[in-house]
Design a protein around this motif. Structure first.
Motif, short mmCIF file in Angstrom:
data_model
loop_
_atom_site.label_atom_id
_atom_site.label_comp_id
_atom_site.label_asym_id
_atom_site.label_seq_id
_atom_site.Cartn_x
_atom_site.Cartn_y
_atom_site.Cartn_z
N LYS A 290 0.86 -1.19 0.00
CA LYS A 290 0.00 0.00 0.00
C LYS A 290 0.89 1.24 0.00
O LYS A 290 1.87 1.31 0.74
CB LYS A 290 -0.92 0.00 1.22
N ALA A 291 0.52 2.20 -0.83
CA ALA A 291 1.27 3.45 -0.92
C ALA A 291 0.28 4.61 -0.98
O ALA A 291 -0.92 4.41 -1.18
CB ALA A 291 2.17 3.44 -2.15
N ALA A 292 0.81 5.81 -0.79
CA ALA A 292 -0.04 7.01 -0.84
C ALA A 292 0.79 8.19 -1.29
O ALA A 292 1.99 8.26 -1.01
CB ALA A 292 -0.65 7.28 0.54
N GLY A 293 0.14 9.10 -2.02
CA GLY A 293 0.86 10.25 -2.54
C GLY A 293 -0.06 11.42 -2.79
O GLY A 293 -1.25 11.38 -2.46
N GLY A 294 0.51 12.47 -3.38
CA GLY A 294 -0.29 13.68 -3.55
C GLY A 294 -0.06 14.40 -4.87
O GLY A 294 1.01 14.33 -5.46
N LYS B 200 5.18 10.10 -3.69
CA LYS B 200 4.38 9.06 -3.02
C LYS B 200 5.33 8.13 -2.29
O LYS B 200 6.53 8.15 -2.51
CB LYS B 200 3.56 8.25 -4.03
N GLY B 201 4.78 7.29 -1.43
CA GLY B 201 5.62 6.32 -0.74
C GLY B 201 4.79 5.29 -0.01
O GLY B 201 3.55 5.39 0.05
N LYS B 202 5.46 4.30 0.54
CA LYS B 202 4.78 3.19 1.21
C LYS B 202 4.13 3.63 2.51
O LYS B 202 4.64 4.48 3.23
CB LYS B 202 5.77 2.07 1.50
N TYR C 221 -4.09 11.97 -3.15
CA TYR C 221 -4.86 13.04 -2.50
C TYR C 221 -4.53 14.41 -3.10
O TYR C 221 -3.41 14.66 -3.55
CB TYR C 221 -4.58 13.06 -0.99
N ASP C 222 -5.53 15.27 -3.06
CA ASP C 222 -5.40 16.65 -3.51
C ASP C 222 -4.75 17.46 -2.38
O ASP C 222 -5.23 17.42 -1.25
CB ASP C 222 -6.82 17.17 -3.80
N MET C 223 -3.65 18.16 -2.68
CA MET C 223 -2.94 18.91 -1.64
C MET C 223 -2.59 20.31 -2.11
O MET C 223 -2.46 20.55 -3.32
CB MET C 223 -1.63 18.20 -1.26
N THR C 224 -2.39 21.22 -1.15
CA THR C 224 -1.89 22.56 -1.47
C THR C 224 -0.77 22.94 -0.50
O THR C 224 -0.66 22.36 0.59
CB THR C 224 -2.99 23.64 -1.37
#
Length: 202
Positions: free
Chosen positions: A73-77, A99-101, A152-155
């Motif tokens: 599983k990974a996640a990023g923006g 992104k990363g784990k 994910y949407d980021m600012t």
């Protein structure tokens, strides 16, 4: 429409209950005969083909594929600055998004925030809803890995200076406007197009 899109190098495997509009460009696979490990083993990794598996229950087929792989599983923006520019990184000779784990016990959204901040040396101002999730398959040693990434949407505030995390193999981190993306998209991964489309960049 219930569907999954799994990338294997430059190949795409669609799991869907409705044939996509461009179905004439897709090679339809026989659901009854389909075995993911056999399909993967016989796939020409250097090709750029699109395959479709038409099924009433794409989720069930996805779960079967997941059982045959090691899940990461990974996640990023997709990060936007005050000048409406977007954050890209250059790693492994390709343009990518940070992104990363996900660490054990960590929530996907928290992992996305941490990874973006670590990889680019920025402070995230806001993190919004999940834009999309992407799936891609690759090998580590003799194991077949299925990586599921939540985006994910980021600012950020203003236009901060970026510090690429060199120890993670990131050689550049830079801001690009929507009209500057074309050369990057000629040297990126297919799944990045999904993230940019979810972020309404095209």
């Amino acid at each position: 429409m219930n569907k999954y899109r799994i990338y294997i190098n430059e190949n795409t495997l669609f799991l869907t209950d409705t044939l996509p509009e461009q179905s004439n460009q897709l090679q339809q696979l026989d659901l009854q005969l389909f075995d993911f490990l056999t399909f993967y083993k016989n796939l020409d990794k250097g090709s750029k083909n699109q395959y479709v598996l038409l099924t009433e229950d794409p989720k069930a087929v996805y779960k079967t594929i997941k059982k045959n792989c090691m899940l990461i599983k990974a996640a990023g923006g997709l990060v936007r600055n005050a000048d409406n520019e977007y954050l890209f990184i250059f790693r492994n000779k390709k343009w990518d998004l940070p992104k990363g784990k996900v660490e054990k016990g960590e929530k996907m959204k928290d992992a996305a925030l941490r990874e973006v901040e670590e990889e680019c040396g920025v402070k995230i101002l806001t993190i919004g809803d999940k834009l999309c999730k992407t799936f891609h398959v690759y090998e580590i040693g003799n194991k077949i890995v299925l990586k599921k990434t939540n985006w994910y949407d980021m600012t950020v505030k203003g236009v901060p200076k970026l510090i690429p995390q060199k120890e993670e193999g990131i050689t550049k981190a830079a801001w690009f406007g929507k009209d500057e993306l074309k050369p990057l998209l000629e040297n990126t991964y297919l799944l990045i197009f999904d993230v940019l489309a979810a972020g309404k960049l095209f």
